[in-house]
Structures are given as C-alpha cells and as structure tokens.
Design a protein around this motif. Sequence first.
Motif, PDB file in Angstrom:
ATOM      1  N   GLU A 225       0.845  -1.068   0.018  1.00  0.00           N
ATOM      2  CA  GLU A 225       0.010   0.095  -0.077  1.00  0.00           C
ATOM      3  C   GLU A 225       0.818   1.349  -0.100  1.00  0.00           C
ATOM      4  O   GLU A 225       0.450   2.311  -0.600  1.00  0.00           O
ATOM      5  N   GLY A 226       2.002   1.269   0.879  1.00  0.00           N
ATOM      6  CA  GLY A 226       2.930   2.544   0.610  1.00  0.00           C
ATOM      7  C   GLY A 226       3.392   2.732  -0.834  1.00  0.00           C
ATOM      8  O   GLY A 226       3.604   3.984  -1.135  1.00  0.00           O
ATOM      9  N   GLY A 248       6.917   5.515  -8.912  1.00  0.00           N
ATOM     10  CA  GLY A 248       7.212   5.819  -7.523  1.00  0.00           C
ATOM     11  C   GLY A 248       7.893   7.219  -7.423  1.00  0.00           C
ATOM     12  O   GLY A 248       8.702   7.450  -8.231  1.00  0.00           O
ATOM     13  N   LEU A 249       7.407   7.927  -6.511  1.00  0.00           N
ATOM     14  CA  LEU A 249       8.111   8.984  -6.110  1.00  0.00           C
ATOM     15  C   LEU A 249       9.406   8.996  -5.743  1.00  0.00           C
ATOM     16  O   LEU A 249       9.778   8.076  -5.063  1.00  0.00           O
ATOM     17  N   PRO A 250      10.371  10.203  -5.833  1.00  0.00           N
ATOM     18  CA  PRO A 250      11.799   9.775  -5.639  1.00  0.00           C
ATOM     19  C   PRO A 250      11.951   9.420  -4.042  1.00  0.00           C
ATOM     20  O   PRO A 250      13.059   9.225  -3.741  1.00  0.00           O
ATOM     21  N   THR A 251      11.031  10.191  -3.193  1.00  0.00           N
ATOM     22  CA  THR A 251      11.352   9.940  -1.873  1.00  0.00           C
ATOM     23  C   THR A 251      10.962   8.517  -1.304  1.00  0.00           C
ATOM     24  O   THR A 251      11.101   8.235  -0.137  1.00  0.00           O
ATOM     25  N   TYR A 252      10.372   7.923  -2.057  1.00  0.00           N
ATOM     26  CA  TYR A 252       9.996   6.660  -1.771  1.00  0.00           C
ATOM     27  C   TYR A 252      10.746   5.718  -2.629  1.00  0.00           C
ATOM     28  O   TYR A 252      10.666   5.224  -3.792  1.00  0.00           O
ATOM     29  N   GLN A 345       3.969  16.821  -3.662  1.00  0.00           N
ATOM     30  CA  GLN A 345       3.852  15.486  -3.302  1.00  0.00           C
ATOM     31  C   GLN A 345       4.937  14.844  -2.281  1.00  0.00           C
ATOM     32  O   GLN A 345       6.049  14.686  -2.649  1.00  0.00           O
ATOM     33  N   ILE A 346       4.674  15.040  -1.028  1.00  0.00           N
ATOM     34  CA  ILE A 346       5.483  14.978  -0.028  1.00  0.00           C
ATOM     35  C   ILE A 346       4.903  13.774   0.905  1.00  0.00           C
ATOM     36  O   ILE A 346       3.923  13.980   1.059  1.00  0.00           O
ATOM     37  N   SER A 347       5.679  12.890   1.349  1.00  0.00           N
ATOM     38  CA  SER A 347       5.370  11.880   2.085  1.00  0.00           C
ATOM     39  C   SER A 347       5.286  12.168   3.654  1.00  0.00           C
ATOM     40  O   SER A 347       6.057  13.169   4.200  1.00  0.00           O
ATOM     41  N   VAL A 348       4.481  11.681   4.280  1.00  0.00           N
ATOM     42  CA  VAL A 348       4.104  11.878   5.578  1.00  0.00           C
ATOM     43  C   VAL A 348       5.211  10.743   6.516  1.00  0.00           C
ATOM     44  O   VAL A 348       5.271   9.862   6.173  1.00  0.00           O
ATOM     45  N   PRO A 349       6.009  11.360   7.291  1.00  0.00           N
ATOM     46  CA  PRO A 349       6.818  10.550   8.043  1.00  0.00           C
ATOM     47  C   PRO A 349       6.150   9.364   9.184  1.00  0.00           C
ATOM     48  O   PRO A 349       4.978   9.635   9.602  1.00  0.00           O
TER      49      PRO A 349
END
Length: 616
Positions: A225-226, A248-252, A345-349
């Motif tokens: 799911e991530g 996939g986003l670069p941060t993932y 588009q930023i991920s939640v820690p």
Amino acid sequence: MNKPVTGPARVRRLDATLANQIAAGEVVERPASILKELLENSLDAQATRITIQLQGGGMDLLSVEDNGTGMLPEDLPLALERHATSKVSCWEDLQAIQTMGFRGEALPAIASVARMEILSRTHDAGQGARLQVHGGDVLASEPAARAPGTTVQVADLFYNVPARRKFLRSAAAELTRIQKVLRQIALANFPIAFELLQNRRSLVQYPAAADAEARSARVASILGEGFLANALYLEQSDQIMSLRGWLGLPTYNRARGDEQYFFVNGRPVRDPVLTHALRAAYQDVLFQDRHPLFVLYLDIPAGQVDVNVHPAKAEVRFRDSRAVHDFLFHTLRRIIAEQGGDKPQISVPVQPAMRPLGLTADHSGAAGGIRPTSGPSSGYVPSFQQDLSGVAEARTAAYWEQMVAAGTSRSVENDVGQSPQEQSLAPEYPLGQAVAQIHARFIVAQNQEGMILVDQHAAHERILYEKMKKDCQLDDKQQFVIPEYVHVTAAQMACFEDQQEALRAAGLDISVAGPGTLAIHGALRSLDARNFAQLVAELLDMEKPWGQGDVEGHPVLAEMACRAAIKTSRRLNLDEMNSLLRQLEATPRFGQCNHGRPTVVQFSLADLDRLFLRGR
C-alpha cells in the motif's frame, strides 16, 4: 606424455534426447524458469484462470493448470519435438512476434530433464488426452477426462541429471524465485486470475482485475500500500509508442532495485536502453545509491522490437533505440518534475513514539530553540531573495518584493488585506505561510492541509540548482571586473587541468594565472557565492565524480549549488523564509534536493490529531 595422433573427429547428428538436454541448459535453469515458460504457454492459449501447485519449492512437483484453448490429442506428441510450435510459421511472423512463446524449445527441454505429464482438451472435443514423458521418452498416450484447458505437471526435476540438481537451492529459496516470476506475470496480465498453492495450501491469490480499482489493488498487493500511496499513475503516448503505469516518487525508494517492473508489449524485460533512460530520469532527485520503485508498460508496434535475442526472452532489441530512450527519458523526467506542481507530493513520516514532551528545555530564545522570528536577523539578504520568473509566479513575486523592500516583517494583513491565517491557507501557496524556524535548520509553515517542515539548506540547494541549469542553457554569466584569485595545491592544479572542460560547462571561467594560482574571471549569474575562491578550491578537492553524469546530468552544478546554498546554522527572518517557500513552489522537482533528500515533509491535521490522541 603425448596424445596419440588420430584422424579428424567425425561430424554426427546428436541424439534427440541429448540435444534437448543441451537446450535445457539455456531454458531450464531452475523451477522458476520452468514456471515462466509454462505460464507463457497458458497466456498464449488465452487462459483466464491459472492455478499453480508446488511441492518442495517446485523441485519435486510443479503443476500449471489453465482453462485455455487446449491442444488436440494428435498435437501432444508433436509439441514435445524441438522447434515444433503453433506460434510462428514463416519469416514474417518472426519479424513481428506478438506471442509470449515462439521457439518451440521449452516443452521438449523440460521433458528431457524431468518426469512430465500433459493433460489437455479443446473446448469442442468430447474428451481430452494424456501424455506421459520421462526423461524425453514417451511412456503413455491415452484418452483422459478433463475440462477444457491444459495441465502440465513437471516432477522430479533433474532426476536424470544429478549434477544440475546439486546447483538448486533450498525449497524456500526456490519458492521465493517462483513467487517473483508469478508477480511479474500477474502485473502484466490483470484480466487473468492466478493462484499459487504449495502442498495444497494456498499461498497467493490474484483475482482477475477488470477495472482500474482492481488493477490498483493488485499492484498494492504486490508492492504494498505504501507504494500506491507514493506513486503517480501516468498515461503518455506519441505517434508510435505509449507508456503507462505507476511511477514511484523519488522520496519512496529502496536500497535495492528489486521492486522495478518494466514490460514491453506485456513481456517483462531487462534492457540497457530502458535502464539508462530510467536512471537518467531520476538522477537529480534520488538519494545517493537508492533505487526507485515503478511498474511501467511500454507498448510499441511488434515490428519495432526484436524479442528473439535471449534464450529466456528476458532481453529485447529495439529497431530505433534512440527514439525509445528519448521518449522514456523526457516523459518520465517531465512527470517527476511536475509532481511538485500545484500541490507538494511529499510523504508523511512514520509516526514517532508517543511520549509526553518534558518542559525542562531552555525556552528563553537562545540558539537552538524554536524561534518565531519577527524581525531581520542581519543586514545580509540571501541569494534566494531574487525575482521569480514566469507568469504563474509573477503575482507571488510582487507581493514578497514589497515585503522585502519594507525592510521589516510587516503583518500580512497590512499588505494584502488578509489575516495571516487566511494568507497561509491561500490555495496558490501550497507550502503555506512560514511561522517559525527550528534550530536554525528547519522552517515551520502552515498550509491548507496542516503543517509543513522545510529543510532550508536542501530547499535552497534545489532552487539554486534549477536556476543554474537554466543559466547554463541560456549562457547567462556574470563577468568579474577584477578576477578573483585562488591558490591551489599541485593535486588541485592537476584536477583543474583534467576537469577544466567540465568546470567551463558549469559556467566557471577560470584560467591559470601562475604557478599554483588560478584566476576566476566569471561565473553563472545565479551563483551568489561570497567566496568564489573557496568554492573553486572545494570543487577541486572533490573525488571527481564529474563526467559520470547521465543524460542532462550536471554533477558540477549540483555540487556548486550544495556549497552555495544557505547553511544549516543560518538564522532567517519571516521575510526570508517566505521568500524561500515561494521560490521553492516555482521550482521543478522541489520535493527533493540535488542528492535526493526530501526538502519538505507534510503533516496533515489528521496526523497531528493522531499524535495527540485527539478524538479518542
């Protein structure tokens, strides 16, 4: 001891079983490779439901059952002869292969190193047929009852080639490889239902996915799911090619590239052209040696790609590899750049451990605390307070120029007639309004969704890098009236002589002024370094990654931007922080710095409520 002289070795035709065993060395490596070949036959037979049963990780038994078109009884013995196939019949078919299999080598090769049984029936036949083969020898061929479709059982793999059996790993390791093959096939064939059983126990089930929601569910079941929450779905096409899938986003990212799936016309492939284009597209935004995740599908006319270049059909060759590379690179690079457009588009820690915050810290406002700066911290105006360019950014720039010109942090309400909270929630400001600085390192802002943390150094680094790349394209340089001199060591001088072309391409106009001395005559206009001599000296002390950048890579510019960006210990006032946020919003790929580290992290109001157990 000399060998006796003999006559020339005679040429002879190999025994059919021996020839098949030689072919098995290329096609049949382990149970996973057998499963791949059998699944491809089921796909070519237009199956909609495929069941796989295993014993001993596929080494003792591997069975593939489908509901496809089936085979006629008279075709079963022929299917076990080398180069007998229903997929191609002429040279023209080979030039535009549209089936998964086509060589007619897999079944005879598998049958030569195992005990095989094939049970098949066509949809219009009254009964099916069974064929048993041990080590390539046909033992029985007889009528048998079966629903329409085909079942192929492979037992006792390598029972007659014990040396090959020793190279197989444990049942658990072979099962892992089998599951990887199944994941690849399942991602390429959404309308087909798959089930994997071991010792009659169901391990994996992939229901048929007929709509977008079901396809997304299958992707989530395979990559998690991530991944789905940190991926962009894309559909792009040109005159002859189309690309779709999840990027996939670069941060993932991951430490290994084991969750990367690329399909060409539904076939999972590895290709250096595709690999290079993907790596180049992520180059400026991926952290060090991390690897992105993606599931991508490239559709191209069958006549434009040659799949007959690898024994396992795992590689392809494109008729126009440059066109394919450029299409992939520019498409993916643009999408990665635009993912930070009107919404970050930023991920939640990951939620931190829940514990009360002690009140023993010093809250006097000394260095290191949370400081809601309300006035100028110094007379220095950092380089990020520059005019923004572009129509969409002009409105934002005009407002912040007024604030900077005033010289103080006047209230937002006095400038534009809105309260600070209303201004911070304005939809045209996705990064919101700065409210404080933490440890002279992070900017705290609030937007419509909640709270944002910004790494000031990483953010300014990305802003500078993108501006410097643009200046390089426009050849926009500033020439110094008086050159700036830098004294270098012998090693630094050698590095300059070896890398002066890369430095010149990065906008640095440098010449040798004398023994151990370099003269800096100019630099890019966007580079506002206080000490160019120190910057050049530090560049010449690098371990020289220059020249190793991929397409449109700028390793020298990236290093210059990093060293010229505001430092972690730099205290900023609200004017400076908000100016940084506005420019960051107007910067492509602003979610990551040049090294791939995140620049911004979003906490929604729901996330903050959970941290404090609100609503429970």
